[in-house]
Design an enzyme around this catalytic site. Structure first.
Site, PDB file in Angstrom:
ATOM      1  N   HIS A  68      55.335 -78.151  41.840  1.00  0.00           N
ATOM      2  CA  HIS A  68      54.834 -77.853  43.185  1.00  0.00           C
ATOM      3  C   HIS A  68      55.924 -77.644  44.231  1.00  0.00           C
ATOM      4  O   HIS A  68      55.625 -77.325  45.374  1.00  0.00           O
ATOM      5  CB  HIS A  68      53.892 -78.962  43.656  1.00  0.00           C
ATOM      6  CG  HIS A  68      54.599 -80.222  44.014  1.00  0.00           C
ATOM      7  ND1 HIS A  68      55.016 -81.125  43.083  1.00  0.00           N
ATOM      8  CD2 HIS A  68      54.993 -80.717  45.209  1.00  0.00           C
ATOM      9  CE1 HIS A  68      55.625 -82.133  43.672  1.00  0.00           C
ATOM     10  NE2 HIS A  68      55.635 -81.917  44.971  1.00  0.00           N
TER      11      HIS A  68
HETATM   12  C1  UD1 Z   1      53.783 -82.592  49.883  1.00  0.00           C
HETATM   13  C2  UD1 Z   1      55.139 -83.220  50.184  1.00  0.00           C
HETATM   14  C3  UD1 Z   1      55.935 -83.370  48.890  1.00  0.00           C
HETATM   15  C4  UD1 Z   1      55.134 -84.092  47.838  1.00  0.00           C
HETATM   16  C5  UD1 Z   1      53.807 -83.375  47.646  1.00  0.00           C
HETATM   17  C6  UD1 Z   1      52.947 -84.054  46.623  1.00  0.00           C
HETATM   18  C7  UD1 Z   1      56.113 -82.673  52.364  1.00  0.00           C
HETATM   19  C8  UD1 Z   1      57.152 -81.870  53.049  1.00  0.00           C
HETATM   20  N1  UD1 Z   1      55.926 -82.391  51.079  1.00  0.00           N
HETATM   21  O1  UD1 Z   1      54.021 -81.277  49.429  1.00  0.00           O
HETATM   22  O2  UD1 Z   1      57.112 -84.096  49.159  1.00  0.00           O
HETATM   23  O3  UD1 Z   1      55.870 -84.111  46.638  1.00  0.00           O
HETATM   24  O4  UD1 Z   1      53.122 -83.349  48.893  1.00  0.00           O
HETATM   25  O5  UD1 Z   1      51.765 -83.337  46.412  1.00  0.00           O
HETATM   26  O6  UD1 Z   1      55.514 -83.526  52.973  1.00  0.00           O
HETATM   27  N2  UD1 Z   1      46.781 -78.233  49.929  1.00  0.00           N
HETATM   28  C9  UD1 Z   1      45.450 -78.229  49.575  1.00  0.00           C
HETATM   29  N3  UD1 Z   1      44.793 -79.426  49.597  1.00  0.00           N
HETATM   30  C10 UD1 Z   1      45.355 -80.589  49.944  1.00  0.00           C
HETATM   31  C11 UD1 Z   1      46.726 -80.577  50.318  1.00  0.00           C
HETATM   32  C12 UD1 Z   1      47.415 -79.403  50.302  1.00  0.00           C
HETATM   33  O7  UD1 Z   1      44.884 -77.208  49.243  1.00  0.00           O
HETATM   34  O8  UD1 Z   1      44.694 -81.640  49.940  1.00  0.00           O
HETATM   35  C13 UD1 Z   1      47.526 -76.961  49.877  1.00  0.00           C
HETATM   36  C14 UD1 Z   1      47.529 -76.223  51.186  1.00  0.00           C
HETATM   37  O9  UD1 Z   1      47.499 -74.874  50.926  1.00  0.00           O
HETATM   38  C15 UD1 Z   1      48.887 -76.565  51.753  1.00  0.00           C
HETATM   39  C16 UD1 Z   1      49.727 -76.687  50.511  1.00  0.00           C
HETATM   40  O10 UD1 Z   1      48.874 -77.226  49.521  1.00  0.00           O
HETATM   41  O11 UD1 Z   1      49.325 -75.611  52.643  1.00  0.00           O
HETATM   42  C17 UD1 Z   1      50.930 -77.578  50.671  1.00  0.00           C
HETATM   43  O12 UD1 Z   1      50.546 -78.851  51.168  1.00  0.00           O
HETATM   44  P1  UD1 Z   1      51.623 -79.722  52.013  1.00  0.00           P
HETATM   45  O13 UD1 Z   1      51.063 -81.029  52.345  1.00  0.00           O
HETATM   46  O14 UD1 Z   1      52.159 -78.894  53.122  1.00  0.00           O
HETATM   47  O15 UD1 Z   1      52.832 -79.884  51.022  1.00  0.00           O
HETATM   48  P2  UD1 Z   1      52.868 -80.214  49.456  1.00  0.00           P
HETATM   49  O16 UD1 Z   1      53.379 -79.015  48.760  1.00  0.00           O
HETATM   50  O17 UD1 Z   1      51.585 -80.804  49.000  1.00  0.00           O
END
Ligand code: UD1
Length: 364
Positions: A206
């Site tokens: 991821h």
């Molecule tokens: C975040 C953390 C990362 C951690 C990871 C675990 C930061 C900078 N990054 O990354 O360190 O390893 O979580 O999962 O804080 N999304 C969904 N549903 C959700 C959450 C996210 O669909 O419940 C999708 C959305 O499109 C979102 C993308 O995932 O834009 C990224 O989510 P985000 O929380 O920004 O970062 P992660 O890649 O999950």
């Protein structure tokens, strides 16, 4: 002592749960408020963890959701400031390195509220990772530093943190793993997926550096496809990664790469415990596999958790197709690190943290 505990994203919940539950045992010392920022919000990225970890519902839910780095961090700060102004905590506890960790610690620091950072001092020395920026800034505004390993202590001291504020307490995530290991055995996830014990590899992916660039992701999938000819890969896919796989039009045979929704904590633990080995770019999984003695190939060229390489079962393979395949085939031939459990990764870290907080409470 009024303590606010912050959780926001998937890797936070297994770290906050044991501390929250341990604090609850000392009701005469601590009044706890559990804040969920809502950084992760899908049931299988958040709600299912509260169920599996037996963690009570958050007292306050900020409902922030996704956004760019700045938008997400800023929104959390605005909402968390309201929480702090209203509740006037004596201490804010943050864990790990996600945007919620940074946003809440920065907010608390500006309100002069003491901060305890659990998992402090880890450094990848790679500022292109948002998490590295989060770690450094969080540590620079924190007051109490709870660390998982000696190298974290050294990083903090080198950055000017007083030795008196650093407490080497071990790895709190292992408390949760130890507590739920037996229960996870009841999971029927292998039957549901249709794989046999030791007959598959677990894959998780991821990191933006791996999944946001078309060429890199395609190249990695070449390696996964090649490996899939030898052993099936089970791939619970992060929502960010799924979007990119679809966007870049990446194809694969679903029998050799079994893609599925993210799994809950217990199912996922059962899945990696019974796997042949793990391919991952996650931080926490590097530690969990080291603790359990499961071979792990990390799809990154650096790690903020070098102890998993020097003492554990972890090998860094980056995102190069040939290297991923070569190291994977070595493991299939039975050539892998055995490793050992790092010091104080023993299931009692939350107890040590709370004892230190009680001592501080009495002194202050
Ligand atoms: C975040 C953390 C990362 C951690 C990871 C675990 C930061 C900078 N990054 O990354 O360190 O390893 O979580 O999962 O804080 N999304 C969904 N549903 C959700 C959450 C996210 O669909 O419940 C999708 C959305 O499109 C979102 C993308 O995932 O834009 C990224 O989510 P985000 O929380 O920004 O970062 P992660 O890649 O999950």
């Amino acid at each position: 002592m009024k303590v606010v505990l912050v959780a926001g994203a998937r890797p936070n919940f297994m770290k906050i749960a044991p501390i929250f539950n341990e604090l609850k045992k000392y009701k005469h010392y601590f009044d706890t408020i559990l804040v969920h920022t809502g950084q992760h919000y899908d049931y299988n990225m958040s709600g299912s963890f509260f169920r599996d970890l037996e963690l009570s519902k958050p007292d306050i839910f900020l409902g922030i959701g996704s956004g760019t780095q700045a938008v997400q961090t800023a929104k959390i700060m605005v909402e968390f400031e309201r929480v702090c102004l209203k509740n006037k905590p004596d201490l804010v506890i943050v864990v790990g390195d996600v945007n919620s960790t940074l946003a809440c610690s920065l907010t608390a620091a500006k309100l002069c509220i003491p901060i305890a950072h659990v998992e402090a001092g880890l450094r990848s020395f790679d500022r292109t990772m948002p998490e590295e920026v989060n770690r450094v800034i969080t540590d620079h505004v924190s007051d109490l530093f709870f660390t998982t390993c000696e190298d974290a202590n050294n990083n903090l001291k080198r950055e000017g943190v007083s030795n008196k504020k650093i407490f080497f307490v071990g790895n709190v995530m292992i408390d949760t793993l130890e507590k739920l290991k037996v229960k996870s055995e009841e999971s029927l996830v292998l039957e549901k997926i249709g794989v046999r014990k030791n007959g598959y590899v677990v894959l998780t992916l991821h990191r933006p550096s791996n999944v946001d660039d078309k060429k890199t992701l395609r190249n990695m999938f070449e390696a996964f496809r090649d490996l899939g000819k030898h052993i099936p890969l089970v791939f619970p896919v992060h929502p960010r990664t799924l979007k990119q796989i679809n966007r870049f039009g990446i194809n694969f045979d679903s029998k050799s790469i079994k893609l599925m929704e993210p799994l809950g904590y217990l199912d996922f633990m059962k899945l990696y415990m019974d796997s042949k080995f793990v391919l991952t770019d996650s931080g926490g999984i590097q530690e969990e596999t080291t603790y359990l003695g499961i071979p792990c190939l990390t799809l990154r060229s650096n790690t903020e958790r070098p102890i998993t390489v020097s003492e554990g079962t972890n090998t860094l393979v980056g995102n190069n197709r040939n290297k991923i395949l070569r190291e994977s085939l070595r493991i299939l031939k039975g050539k892998y690190k055995i490793g050992k459990k790092p010091k104080l990764w023993d299931g009692r870290t939350a107890q040590r943290i709370v004892k230190i907080l009680i001592k501080k409470f009495r002194r202050d």
